[in-house]
Design a protein around this motif. Structure first.
Motif, PDB file in Angstrom:
ATOM      1  N   ASP A 218       0.829  -1.206   0.000  1.00 23.58           N
ATOM      2  CA  ASP A 218       0.000   0.000   0.000  1.00 23.58           C
ATOM      3  C   ASP A 218       0.857   1.248   0.000  1.00 23.58           C
ATOM      4  O   ASP A 218       0.646   2.172  -0.793  1.00 23.58           O
ATOM      5  N   ARG A 285     -11.327  -2.184   4.599  1.00 21.56           N
ATOM      6  CA  ARG A 285     -10.339  -1.967   3.538  1.00 21.56           C
ATOM      7  C   ARG A 285     -10.804  -0.901   2.556  1.00 21.56           C
ATOM      8  O   ARG A 285     -10.047  -0.035   2.148  1.00 21.56           O
ATOM      9  N   GLN A 288     -10.341   2.391   4.097  1.00 25.46           N
ATOM     10  CA  GLN A 288      -8.946   2.833   3.938  1.00 25.46           C
ATOM     11  C   GLN A 288      -8.740   3.436   2.561  1.00 25.46           C
ATOM     12  O   GLN A 288      -8.131   4.486   2.407  1.00 25.46           O
TER      13      GLN A 288
END
Lengths: 344, 463
Positions: A218, A285, A288
């Motif tokens: 990421d 997720r 995020q």
């Protein structure tokens, strides 16, 4: 210092004793007419740096001298080695020397290119500063500035946008009017492209983060995508970035986001909470991803604001709020597809 | 005049939806009202095709589709002679439109595409723009509505010294022996009034602007009626209101006061009520260059006339209720016309001078929080801005045709940023030459900054 004693009660003062030899001029005091006088202090010309200047002047002459000196001395030494080797017939040493010289040449070229690009950044900044005075410019100067902007944006003489501007312009248009025309004819198409770019790249990054399995990946992904976005935005506005200029610009952007953007952030806090609420309805997720996407959009818009040669007219700068919906829809689509496949 | 109920209802509905605007084109005589209106109609008619309206957002973005003349509101009022004005401009040699001698109206329907389609998703929308033209001389009657005869008389007797007073010398002589208390003699009053009208006409010829009452200059069908036979009485300056009220009903004073009141109530008030009360936007046109040419006394005269005039309008913020029942002017443009008669770099100075001229009314407008912008414009551009090399220097010049047909290439001179002092006028004056319109090569009329003024006046309704 001789401080006069406090007056006692009942003390009487004589009217003449008041004469206090203060340096202040008396009301109505006349000076000799031929006394040399100079203009009253004028306010220093407004330095527009700081708030949203692209670069903040910070010369690192020491570092530059070190690099240039290192390159020069290295070249000298390698040259000497090469000479000695050629005299002694030591071909291997000569080859190593050649190789070293080649490496130094490459390094020197990189350095020169960096310096050149830094100069470009400074020129771009100078153009921005010059264009800031456009509303007050006379018709003649305004046209000169428009020509500079055309060159900076890399438009040809017969580019349709430039021709559109020339057709719209009349000799009586003053600076402010030329600015409105430039905004519409030269910069509006770029603005549209920049907006598309920011929207697309930030939502792509958001999706990548949402689907990537590893935090480490990421981080790398976010850094790479965001740097690429800044690069492409700058190229849109006629600015080519090198390593040092990119660092410098990035510093300016982050500085802006941290300080100048704080008030904007506060203003948008309500929407922010709302979008986090929305994100709460997504998986962790995807949430995020939403956060990263918003960060990317903010970064992109800040860069756009810094790199655009003409400052945005008041109230017309694009805002994150405009991009949020697109971002949300992208993630939402991803999420529903995800749940669809899971239920299936 | 009564209108059919359905028509009125429709207008009310349109006003409620804010799709109808009434634009006041205000200006004293010879300030270029007719040219402004002609050019406005012409530009909007050609919008989206040949008209260059680049400073108008809607036109620049290609959203302005054009305009059409519609049937006007009030069938009793003549239509604005647009075709006659265009014929004058297209004649060989071209000439300026004839000065206006009466009231005329015009209604334009503007079609445009909204920047963001609304909920109903209609592709095009329409805005109705009501315009009307009138002789500038009559405009100065509007301040009369707030005055009574003794007040007006004292004010008129006190204004005018120097050249202006000289023009009224004949009247002063005639009025000198007139006793306010004596019995009125119709023939004598008519003679003195004729002297007064002569004085007004002479003052207009000499370039003065602050001339009341306006119908004396352009009487129309009222010529010779007793209502136009009054004038200020200098003899009442020494009498107070009680003494004046005590004068008999057949006295000179009472007769003149009666006529003044009749003029006020039956001529000025209907004019105001029918045409001037319901405006949403206003543009004030001022011929600054003409006033500069004419000298300091006329310049101050113009300033006084304009500030008096602007008190007659209702300014303030609009809301749904005021829009329907008591319209107010919520946006204003002031414009120095004939900007094509100076070189482009003088335009900012022209605007500065205009703001200096209208300093007092501008303060009131600022107090009422009404947005105002000053423009330098030429509704119909008659010159071309060029540059020549003169004694090694790049000098801006104008190219055009003089009124008598001779080609001109000249530097008209500098416009002062504020009104120069008297010693400057004594040394040198201004002499801005007049130009005649250039022959049109098809398409829209050339103009200077009419698009910017239009954007300011109606642009916010074309979003």
């Amino acid at each position: 210092m001789n401080v006069p004693p406090d007056p006692r009660p009942g003390h009487r003062f004589s009217p003449e004793a008041e004469a206090d030899p203060s340096p202040e001029p008396l009301a109505g005091e006349r000076f000799a007419a031929d006394l040399p006088s100079h203009a009253a202090a004028t306010p220093p010309s407004p330095a527009i740096r700081g708030e949203d200047a692209l670069t903040r002047p910070r010369r690192r002459r020491g570092l530059l001298a070190l690099m240039v000196g290192g390159l020069g001395l290295g070249t000298l030494e390698l040259g000497k080695t090469l000479y000695a080797a050629s005299l002694g017939g030591d071909w291997l040493a000569a080859a190593w020397g050649m190789l070293g010289l080649g490496a130094l040449a490459l390094g020197g070229m990189a350095l020169v290119r960096e310096l050149w690009r830094l100069r470009r950044l400074r020129h771009h900044d100078a153009l921005r500063q010059a264009l800031r005075t456009l509303p007050e410019a006379s018709p003649q100067t305004a046209l000169g500035l428009a020509e500079r902007l055309r060159v900076a944006l890399g438009l040809d003489d017969d580019d349709p946008h430039w021709r559109g501007f020339l057709a719209a312009r009349a000799p009586h248009h003053d600076g402010g009017e030329v600015k409105a025309l430039l905004d519409h004819h030269l910069l509006a198409p770029r603005d549209k492209a920049a907006r598309r770019l920011v929207s697309r790249m930030s939502s792509e990054t958001a999706i990548m983060v949402a689907v990537s399995p590893l935090t480490l990946v990421d981080m790398g992904l976010v850094a790479w995508r965001h740097l690429a976005m800044i690069d492409r935005l700058c190229r849109l506005y006629g600015l080519e970035l090198g390593y040092a200029s990119r660092l410098r610009l990035l510093r300016g952007v982050l500085h802006q986001m941290a300080f100048a953007g704080a008030s904007e952030l506060a203003g948008e806090a309500g929407m922010e909470i709302l979008s986090l609420n929305l994100a709460g309805r997504l998986s962790a997720r995807a949430g995020q991803g939403m956060a990263v996407g918003l960060l990317g959009a903010r970064l992109g818009l800040r860069t756009q604001r810094l790199a655009r040669p003409l400052v945005f007219p008041a109230g017309e700068a694009p805002r994150v709020a405009d991009l949020r919906r697109e971002l949300w829809q992208q993630l939402r689509r991803l999420e529903t597809r995800d749940t669809d496949t899971r239920t299936r | 005049m009564r209108q059919p109920l359905a028509r009125e209802l429709q207008d009310l509905l349109e006003r409620g939806r804010d799709r109808q605007l009434r634009l006041a084109v205000t200006g004293l005589s010879r300030s270029g009202k007719t040219a402004f209106l002609t050019s406005l109609v012409n530009q909007l008619r050609h919008a989206g095709l040949e008209a260059r309206l680049d400073l108008m957002d809607a036109a620049r973005e290609g959203r302005l589709l054009g305009a059409r003349r519609e049937h006007q509101l009030d069938l009793g009022v003549p239509r604005f002679p647009y075709d006659a004005a265009m014929a004058a401009l297209d004649a060989d040699p071209p000439s300026w439109p004839e000065p206006t001698r009466g009231i005329s109206e015009l209604r334009l329907a503007i079609h445009y595409r909204p920047a963001r389609p609304g909920l109903l998703g209609r592709e095009t929308r329409r805005l109705t723009l009501d315009l009307f033209d009138y002789p500038g001389e009559w405009l100065l009657d509007l301040p009369l509505l707030d005055q009574d005869y003794p007040g007006w008389s004292r004010q008129q007797a006190s204004t005018g010294e120097g050249e202006r007073a000289a023009l009224f010398a004949g009247w002063r002589q005639a009025v000198a022996g007139l006793d306010p208390g004596a019995e009125a003699d119709e023939a004598r009053l008519a003679a003195v009034a004729e002297r007064y009208a002569e004085g007004l006409r002479a003052a207009r010829e000499a370039g003065f602007a602050d001339l009341q009452p306006g119908r004396f200059l352009l009487p129309g069908e009222l010529a010779g009626a007793p209502v136009l036979q009054f004038f200020p009485l200098p003899g009442i300056a020494s009498l107070d209101d009680r003494a004046l009220a005590a004068l008999p009903a057949e006295s000179n004073y009472a007769t003149l006061a009666r006529r003044f009141r009749h003029y006020q109530q039956h001529i000025v008030r209907p004019f105001f009520r029918d045409h001037f009360r319901r405006f949403d936007r206003q543009v004030v046109l001022v011929d600054l260059l003409g006033a500069l040419n004419a000298g300091p006394e006329r310049f101050e005269d113009l300033s006084r006339a304009l500030s008096r005039l602007m008190q007659s309008f209702d300014y303030g913020k609009r809301s749904l209720l005021t829009r329907l029942f008591a319209p107010r002017i919520d946006r204003l443009a002031i414009a120095a016309t004939k900007a094509d008669h100076v070189t482009p770099e003088q335009h900012p100075r022209l605007v500065a001078l205009l703001e200096a001229l209208l300093a007092e009314p501008l303060k009131d407008l600022r107090f009422a929080d009404v947005p105002v912008r000053a423009f330098s414009l030429a509704a119909i551009r008659a010159t071309q801005a060029r540059r020549i090399s003169h004694r090694g220097q790049d000098t801006p010049v104008l190219r055009g045709t003089g009124l008598s047909g001779e080609p001109l290439l000249l530097y008209p001179g500098e416009v002062p940023e504020r009104l120069p002092g008297h010693d400057f006028w004594a040394r040198q004056g201004f002499d801005f030459p007049a130009f005649r319109p250039t022959p049109r090569e098809g398409g829209a009329l050339p103009h200077i900054r009419l698009d910017a003024a239009l954007d300011w006046l109606i642009g916010d309704k074309l979003r």
